[in-house]
Write an enzyme that holds these catalytic residues in place. Sequence first.
Site, PDB file in Angstrom:
ATOM      1  N   HIS A   6      -4.945   0.371  -4.978  1.00  0.00           N
ATOM      2  CA  HIS A   6      -4.424  -0.962  -4.699  1.00  0.00           C
ATOM      3  C   HIS A   6      -4.297  -1.774  -5.860  1.00  0.00           C
ATOM      4  O   HIS A   6      -4.946  -2.798  -6.322  1.00  0.00           O
ATOM      5  CB  HIS A   6      -5.108  -1.676  -3.489  1.00  0.00           C
ATOM      6  CG  HIS A   6      -4.398  -2.947  -3.213  1.00  0.00           C
ATOM      7  ND1 HIS A   6      -3.002  -3.426  -3.303  1.00  0.00           N
ATOM      8  CD2 HIS A   6      -4.829  -4.055  -2.788  1.00  0.00           C
ATOM      9  CE1 HIS A   6      -2.853  -4.337  -2.829  1.00  0.00           C
ATOM     10  NE2 HIS A   6      -3.969  -4.886  -2.242  1.00  0.00           N
ATOM     11  N   CYS A  58      -0.484  -9.931  -3.224  1.00  0.00           N
ATOM     12  CA  CYS A  58      -0.372  -8.483  -3.351  1.00  0.00           C
ATOM     13  C   CYS A  58       0.909  -7.859  -2.601  1.00  0.00           C
ATOM     14  O   CYS A  58       1.104  -6.722  -2.403  1.00  0.00           O
ATOM     15  CB  CYS A  58      -1.753  -7.951  -2.421  1.00  0.00           C
ATOM     16  SG  CYS A  58      -3.041  -8.682  -3.112  1.00  0.00           S
TER      17      CYS A  58
END
Lengths: 420, 420
Positions: free
Chosen positions: A367, A93
């Site tokens: 996200h 991420c």
Amino acid sequence: MSQRKLGRGVAVVGAGMSKFGCYNGMATRDIFVEAYREMLSSVDRGFDPHDIEAVYIGNYSGDLFEGQAHMAPLMTDWVGLAPRPATRVEDACASGSAALRQGMLAVASGLYDMVMVGGVEKMSELPTERVTDTLATASDVIYEAAVGFTFPALYAAMATAYLHEYGADPEVFLQVGYKNHEHGALNPKAQFGQRIQEIMEARKASAARKGLPIPEWKDEFEFLHDPRANPYIAWPLRLYDCSPISDGAAVVLLVSEDLARRFSDVPLYIIGSGQASDAATHDRSTLTSLPAARRAARQAYEMARITPQDVDAVEVHDCFTIAEIIASEDLGFFAPGEGWKAAEDGVTSLKGNRPINSSGGLKSKGHPVGASGVGQVVEIWHQLRGEAGERQIPGSPAIGLTHNVGGTGQTCVVNIFERR
Amino acid sequence: MSQRKLGRGVAVVGAGMSKFGCYNGMATRDIFVEAYREMLSSVDRGFDPHDIEAVYIGNYSGDLFEGQAHMAPLMTDWVGLAPRPATRVEDACASGSAALRQGMLAVASGLYDMVMVGGVEKMSELPTERVTDTLATASDVIYEAAVGFTFPALYAAMATAYLHEYGADPEVFLQVGYKNHEHGALNPKAQFGQRIQEIMEARKASAARKGLPIPEWKDEFEFLHDPRANPYIAWPLRLYDCSPISDGAAVVLLVSEDLARRFSDVPLYIIGSGQASDAATHDRSTLTSLPAARRAARQAYEMARITPQDVDAVEVHDCFTIAEIIASEDLGFFAPGEGWKAAEDGVTSLKGNRPINSSGGLKSKGHPVGASGVGQVVEIWHQLRGEAGERQIPGSPAIGLTHNVGGTGQTCVVNIFERR
């Protein structure tokens, strides 16, 4: 041994992003084009895109999310920039921020004067449980995912440890999520452009339309406490503690410092950058801090020759609400064990003294993992240039920081930007 | 616009690799340790591994091959180098060379003096058809894989076009494979350490042991023509035209030019580097050349201020035999349409004037995709230092080149090394 100094400075002169959300039936490459076009139009004095000399793309796992690897040349070709060298960077991420760092190093090396850095991810094509499995491949699979750990579970372990170690009030998690929805409601690019109150009212209206009993939540916090509205995902983390499944892209344009004013009236200079790695969660000495984040932050502050108090705008990696609290301590804004109190006191809201995640953060803005780190830079771009509209941090912020985590902290990247 | 020049020079002072092959039951991280340890022992004057400041890892798709993404911090931690910043670079089968290029830029930027670059892949855990599918995700999936193209099919299209355009003799493909097995038989790290003759004899012996009829191949070329021994995979490419499914790792150590002699008696200086991207095969103007390879080569030659004739040792990306022939033209060793004649005349064998793939190439050494580009550098390391044993290129080679392709040429990276 190292001089820890770049051969030459690097500046951001353009930034754009797609709306984050669910793009059913739209190809990843077309989402990327949206971000690219906004970046083009953000360059104050305009430029010829063919002057872009290299492209870096942060992408976590096109491989597993959509069966498409080798994403960098594909995005590059689709926006018309082939045959420029195109390189995908993956650090889970934190892929977007790691890509930004490679772009920065490429310019600092002297080889390129202008480099484009993008981030892109399309997660919504898989069913939810397969998204969870795909994200879990960013853990140490042999020791963690294989024995049942998912990312909500890993962060729940951190949340539990935090509550235990510091006697924190578990209510604080709800407040962090609430605050980030307040911010995200002011961000037209956010996946959830709704305050919790609006979500609650929408649920009531929906029940009324369907002729079902209308839930009697008297305020947003009663809503957030109701397990029908906000179920536990992994105790003590509930649904509204977790960032969503998202599609999206973000793009920034970097040039060498000496060229910045040729392209931009208000360039942002990258004055600090740090990155560190770490063992996976199962092999770490602490669950209440990310050592890689502390290390990356220290490197970035040292390079920038500033202290945490000098930072005006901050985007942190709130994949879960606990992560934002820990980040606020790891970055030195609050002492260990004090971050939750600051959050509870409203210090980290736009109206507080230390606003965090003015964009809505990963929780509300969304996200799309490989894009998130670049998306953070887009928010700093707007804030430092005074273009953040209703969510503008007061006081004309001049220094902004991004904090981007891969896995549970096996990677952390911190970048610091300044408007001069 | 760019000066196309690095802020400072970069040198290779260490190189090591695992044997390439099938590692049943051995974790990827442990294969990586093998390569790392050989790299450590290759540094002439020794060093403290903790002086390594950053790590780059080329890996194509741990995600799909073994359900493990976020590979860079994992490898870095496993060899004891956490908390060093660790970044995965992915450009399909060119991931290793792209990682090397990022390591080079990171040192050239001035931020780091010593960087480790590794490549790793473990492909053998999946059944063959799923390996083929996984590799196909490096194509443009929407336009290619989704309509049935696999990589053997894409390269077969190139082979067909090449035969048609230049009137080439299809026999030449068998000769390229044969030659690379001759070379690989001299390489103790090769997956196939056998000459075609040895493979043929082994097949006869196996039949005899099992009481089956013993095939009457009178020589290696009759063996290679027999569809039972060498079936067509995608016409005109047969089994022995295709690189294998491999596991393996390779690691090199980079330092800034001024430090090279502190660590190595015979460092290799990176004097040229080029990288280019391209549209996928379906959208390209030619099938008989890789435009990205020509462009990357031109960049690398210009940076190095040399011509193809100055190159002594060459490792090219022979994922299929046709790819080696095209590479030999794209790199400027032979004119377009002449590469096949040179291969047929033996010019590219160790005994010829332009030896190519002394290591055995991807065909015989093996092709653990993310590791292959770094593995090519390991061969150049041995050749330029005169340490290649039985496969040493005569005449004390001083300049070596690696050519690494991602997809069918959506990425190409060319790096040039010099012993001074």
